[in-house]
Design an enzyme around this catalytic site. Structure first.
Site, PDB file in Angstrom:
ATOM      1  N   ASP A   1       1.202  -0.941   0.054  1.00  0.00           N
ATOM      2  CA  ASP A   1      -0.197   0.028   0.194  1.00  0.00           C
ATOM      3  C   ASP A   1       0.827   1.180   0.024  1.00  0.00           C
ATOM      4  O   ASP A   1       2.189   1.050   0.152  1.00  0.00           O
ATOM      5  CB  ASP A   1      -0.900  -0.253   1.402  1.00  0.00           C
ATOM      6  CG  ASP A   1      -2.327   0.422   1.354  1.00  0.00           C
ATOM      7  OD1 ASP A   1      -3.295   0.408   0.724  1.00  0.00           O
ATOM      8  OD2 ASP A   1      -1.677   1.303   1.155  1.00  0.00           O
TER       9      ASP A   1
ATOM     10  N   ASP B   1       3.502   2.502  -4.327  1.00  0.00           N
ATOM     11  CA  ASP B   1       2.760   3.560  -5.314  1.00  0.00           C
ATOM     12  C   ASP B   1       2.805   2.542  -6.811  1.00  0.00           C
ATOM     13  O   ASP B   1       3.391   2.374  -7.452  1.00  0.00           O
ATOM     14  CB  ASP B   1       3.664   5.030  -5.106  1.00  0.00           C
ATOM     15  CG  ASP B   1       2.842   5.806  -6.233  1.00  0.00           C
ATOM     16  OD1 ASP B   1       1.579   4.732  -7.168  1.00  0.00           O
ATOM     17  OD2 ASP B   1       3.151   6.766  -7.051  1.00  0.00           O
ATOM     18  N   VAL B   2       1.793   1.817  -6.491  1.00  0.00           N
ATOM     19  CA  VAL B   2       1.468   1.106  -7.792  1.00  0.00           C
ATOM     20  C   VAL B   2       1.086   1.897  -9.047  1.00  0.00           C
ATOM     21  O   VAL B   2       1.596   0.724 -10.917  1.00  0.00           O
ATOM     22  CB  VAL B   2      -0.470   0.273  -8.280  1.00  0.00           C
ATOM     23  CG1 VAL B   2      -0.161  -0.335  -7.055  1.00  0.00           C
ATOM     24  CG2 VAL B   2      -1.273   1.415  -7.597  1.00  0.00           C
TER      25      VAL B   2
ATOM     26  N   TYR C   1     -13.001   6.762 -14.002  1.00  0.00           N
ATOM     27  CA  TYR C   1     -13.466   5.460 -13.198  1.00  0.00           C
ATOM     28  C   TYR C   1     -13.876   4.586 -13.838  1.00  0.00           C
ATOM     29  O   TYR C   1     -13.005   3.249 -14.266  1.00  0.00           O
ATOM     30  CB  TYR C   1     -14.470   6.049 -11.953  1.00  0.00           C
ATOM     31  CG  TYR C   1     -14.407   4.998 -10.616  1.00  0.00           C
ATOM     32  CD1 TYR C   1     -12.705   4.282 -10.320  1.00  0.00           C
ATOM     33  CD2 TYR C   1     -15.463   4.028 -10.862  1.00  0.00           C
ATOM     34  CE1 TYR C   1     -13.364   3.477  -9.293  1.00  0.00           C
ATOM     35  CE2 TYR C   1     -15.809   2.708  -9.936  1.00  0.00           C
ATOM     36  CZ  TYR C   1     -14.231   2.625  -9.295  1.00  0.00           C
ATOM     37  OH  TYR C   1     -14.024   1.730  -8.674  1.00  0.00           O
TER      38      TYR C   1
ATOM     39  N   LYS D   1     -11.887   1.452 -15.188  1.00  0.00           N
ATOM     40  CA  LYS D   1     -12.344  -0.523 -14.689  1.00  0.00           C
ATOM     41  C   LYS D   1     -13.200  -1.027 -15.825  1.00  0.00           C
ATOM     42  O   LYS D   1     -12.984  -1.988 -15.473  1.00  0.00           O
ATOM     43  CB  LYS D   1     -13.590   0.138 -13.332  1.00  0.00           C
ATOM     44  CG  LYS D   1     -13.498   0.384 -12.131  1.00  0.00           C
ATOM     45  CD  LYS D   1     -12.133  -0.434 -11.723  1.00  0.00           C
ATOM     46  CE  LYS D   1     -11.820  -0.142 -10.230  1.00  0.00           C
ATOM     47  NZ  LYS D   1     -10.937  -1.181  -9.377  1.00  0.00           N
TER      48      LYS D   1
END
Ligand SMILES: NC(=O)c1ccc[n+]([C@@H]2O[C@H](COP(=O)([O-])OP(=O)(O)OC[C@H]3O[C@@H](n4cnc5c(N)ncnc54)[C@H](O)[C@@H]3O)[C@@H](O)[C@H]2O)c1
Length: 255
Positions: free
Chosen positions: A37, A62-63, A154, A158
Site C-alpha cells: 500500500d 505506489d502502483v 473511473y 474499470k
C-alpha cells in the site's frame, strides 16, 4: 483450513476496506500475506489486525510507478523466494461531472486503476513464471459493465481492466498463470462510508439480495480465485454485486 499454506500473496491496497478483507481471508488459509500500500502507517496497522488470523507483513508501493512496483516484486521475492498470488486491488474514485474532469483527474484515474494493475502484474509475472504457476485477481467494478454517472474516468479505467484481464489470460496461460477479475457492487468500505451509513440510502435495497455488500463478500470470491479448485477459470469476470448489474425491475413489477 490451510489451503494456501506456503504460498505468498500480495494484496495491493491491502491496508483498507476490500483489500484488508482479502488479506485476512488469505492469511486464514495459511498464506504469507504482503500488504502492499502507498500508506505505510495504515499498512502497518493492518498487519497487526491480520496477524490475529495468520502471517502478514507490509511493503510500501505506489502502483502508478514502475520503479516502485518492480522494487516491490524484487523485495518480496528476495524475502520469501516465491510469489504465488497477486490481488491487484488498488482503486481510487473521482466523482464529478464530465466537464469538471481535469487532465489531472483523468490521468490519476487511468494511472491508478488501469496502469497500476498492469505494472504490478508485469513486475511479479517473471517470478510466477519461474515458479511455474500464479494467480492474478484484478478488482474491477460494476462500473466495468455499465455507465455510471459522474464517473467517466473511473468507468473507463474499470472497463479497460476487464479487457486487460482477458488479454493477460491469453499471454500468461502458457506460464501456468490464471488471470481473473472480480466486480464488486456497492460495498460498505471506507470508499463508500458516507453512503453506507446514510439511513436514507437505498443502494443495498436496489439489489435482489437486498443489502449492501461487505468487504468479506469480495474477499470470499478472491479466495476462491486464489485456490487450486479454480484452476480452470481464467479470463473471467465474477460480479459480486448482489445481482445489481444483471437485474432490472420497473416500478410496480415487484409488487
Ligand atoms: N467499495 C466499493 O463499493 C467498490 C465497488 C466497486 C469496486 N471497488 C474497487 O475495489 C477496490 C478496493 O476498494 P475499497 O473500497 O476497499 O478502497 P479503499 O479506499 O478502502 O482502499 C484503497 C487502498 O488503496 C491504497 N492506494 C491508493 N492509491 C494507491 C497507490 N497509488 N499505490 C498503492 N496503494 C494505493 C489506499 O492507501 C487504500 O489503502 C478498488 O479497486 C475499488 O475501485 C470498490
Amino acid at each position: 483450513m490451510n489451503r494456501l499454506n506456503g504460498k505468498v500473496a500480495i494484496v495491493t491496497g491491502g491496508a483498507s476496506g476490500i483489500g484488508k478483507a482479502m488479506c485476512v481471508a488469505f492469511a486464514r488459509e495459511g498464506a504469507n500475506v504482503v500488504v502492499a500500500d502507498i500508506d505505510e502507517g495504515k499498512a502497518q496497522a493492518a498487519v497487526v489486525e491480520i496477524a490475529a488470523h495468520g502471517k502478514a507483513t507490509s511493503i510500501r508501493v505506489d502502483v502508478t510507478d514502475s520503479a516502485s512496483t518492480n522494487a516491490m516484486a524484487r523485495d518480496i521475492h528476495k524475502q520469501f523466494g516465491r510469489i504465488d498470488i497477486l490481488a491487484n486491488n488498488v482503486g481510487v474514485r473521482i466523482v464529478k461531472p464530465f466537464l469538471d474532469h481535469s487532465d489531472a483527474d483523468w490521468n490519476v484515474m487511468i494511472a491508478t486503476n488501469l496502469t497500476g494493475p498492469f505494472l504490478c502484474a508485469r513486475a511479479v509475472v517473471p517470478f510466477m513464471k519461474q515458479g511455474g504457476s500464479g494467480r492474478i485477481i484484478n478488482t474491477a467494478s460494476i462500473a466495468s459493465f455499465v455507465g455510471r454517472p459522474n464517473r467517466v474516468a473511473y468507468v473507463s479505467a474499470k472497463a479497460g481492466l476487464l479487457g486487460m484481464t482477458r488479454a493477460m489470460a491469453i499471454d500468461l496461460g502458457g506460464m501456468g498463470i490464471t488471470v481473473n477479475a472480480l466486480a464488486p457492487g456497492s460495498i460498505n468500505s471506507p470508499m463508500n462510508a458516507s453512503q453506507a451509513t446514510d439511513e436514507e440510502n437505498n443502494w443495498g435495497k436496489e439489489t435482489p439480495v437486498g443489502r449492501w455488500g461487505t468487504p468479506e463478500d469480495i474477499a470470499n470470491a478472491a479466495l476462491f480465485l486464489a485456490l487450486d479448485e479454480s484452476s480452470y477459470i481464467t479470463g473471467a469476470e465474477l460480479k459480486v454485486d448482489g445481482g445489481w448489474v444483471s437485474t432490472k425491475a420497473r416500478a410496480g413489477e415487484l409488487d
